[in-house]
Enzyme design. Structure first.
Site, PDB file in Angstrom:
ATOM      1  N   LYS A  56      -2.104  25.858   9.829  1.00  0.00           N
ATOM      2  CA  LYS A  56      -2.525  27.129   9.234  1.00  0.00           C
ATOM      3  C   LYS A  56      -3.616  27.783  10.076  1.00  0.00           C
ATOM      4  CE  LYS A  56      -1.332  26.102   4.435  1.00  0.00           C
ATOM      5  NZ  LYS A  56      -1.841  25.872   3.061  1.00  0.00           N
ATOM      6  N   SER A  75      -6.905  25.608   5.596  1.00  0.00           N
ATOM      7  CA  SER A  75      -7.128  24.539   4.635  1.00  0.00           C
ATOM      8  C   SER A  75      -5.852  24.286   3.850  1.00  0.00           C
ATOM      9  CB  SER A  75      -8.265  24.927   3.679  1.00  0.00           C
ATOM     10  OG  SER A  75      -8.592  23.856   2.827  1.00  0.00           O
ATOM     11  N   ASP A  76      -5.692  23.047   3.419  1.00  0.00           N
ATOM     12  CA  ASP A  76      -4.570  22.720   2.558  1.00  0.00           C
ATOM     13  C   ASP A  76      -5.011  21.640   1.580  1.00  0.00           C
ATOM     14  OD1 ASP A  76      -1.645  23.401   2.201  1.00  0.00           O
ATOM     15  OD2 ASP A  76      -1.592  21.221   2.134  1.00  0.00           O
ATOM     16  N   THR A  77      -4.480  21.716   0.377  1.00  0.00           N
ATOM     17  CA  THR A  77      -4.815  20.764  -0.680  1.00  0.00           C
ATOM     18  C   THR A  77      -3.534  20.174  -1.247  1.00  0.00           C
ATOM     19  OG1 THR A  77      -6.795  22.023  -1.277  1.00  0.00           O
ATOM     20  CG2 THR A  77      -5.951  20.479  -2.929  1.00  0.00           C
TER      21      THR A  77
END
Length: 194
Positions: A56, A75-77
């Site tokens: 990303k 960011s990734d969750t």
């Protein structure tokens, strides 16, 4: 250096704004990168979330080609229960299935944050253990009817109505919301962004 958030998430935007501590000189723009979020065969959850955050950030960097010295945060969750990645629900039935699976159990929320510049990409991973209380079918039905879980990993938002289901957390609250503040500040500081 021009800071860019590679996300249109209102939660991440709000958290990144907090990092500026109200200083007028702390500003950033946003871009919406488009990447393939399909897990690779055999990819571990930790590796998956770190890869997505970096992809990303790099995709966001590519969108900033006309900008002077961009530094792009991606960011990734993900939510992980018994080694299964629980992404965003595809529909209401899926959200209900996920919430039933989380009911009365502990799960791990992993958020990776990446900072990409022209010459390097740095990634941090944060893990938080979240324990849910036992949920009734009526609780699940009412929560899903609110539509809150429909755009969230693991089908809940700790900062909203879903916080009513959280019995305890061990670790970073901001990780669960979607942008770990301490680690993001460290990345920015290392890049000379204050």
């Amino acid at each position: 250096m021009n800071l860019v958030l590679a996300s249109t998430s209102p939660r991440r935007k709000e958290l990144l704004t907090h990092i500026g501590l109200g200083r007028a000189e702390f500003s950033f723009s946003q871009v919406a990168p488009d990447i393939d979020e399909t897990p690779k065969a055999g990819e571990l959850p930790r590796d998956y979330v770190q890869r997505l955050a970096a992809e990303k950030a790099l995709a966001g960097l590519a969108l900033c080609s006309g900008m002077s010295q961009p530094a792009v945060l991606g960011s990734d969750t993900i939510v992980v229960l018994e080694n299964e990645i629980l992404g965003k629900p595809v529909d209401e039935a899926d959200a209900k299935r996920v919430l039933r699976a989380l009911s009365g159990k502990a799960h791990t929320v992993m958020t990776a944050v990446a900072l990409a510049k022209a010459d390097q990409t740095s990634v941090r991973l944060v893990e938080t253990l979240v324990r849910f209380c036992v949920l009734s079918d009526a609780d699940i039905d009412a929560y899903v009817a609110s539509q809150e879980p429909m755009d969230k990993a693991g089908s809940y938002g700790i900062q909203g109505l879903g916080g009513c289901f959280v019995e305890s957390i061990e670790g970073s609250y901001s990780c669960v919301v979607g942008l770990p503040l301490v680690e993001t500040r460290e990345l920015l500081s290392e890049a000379g962004i204050r």
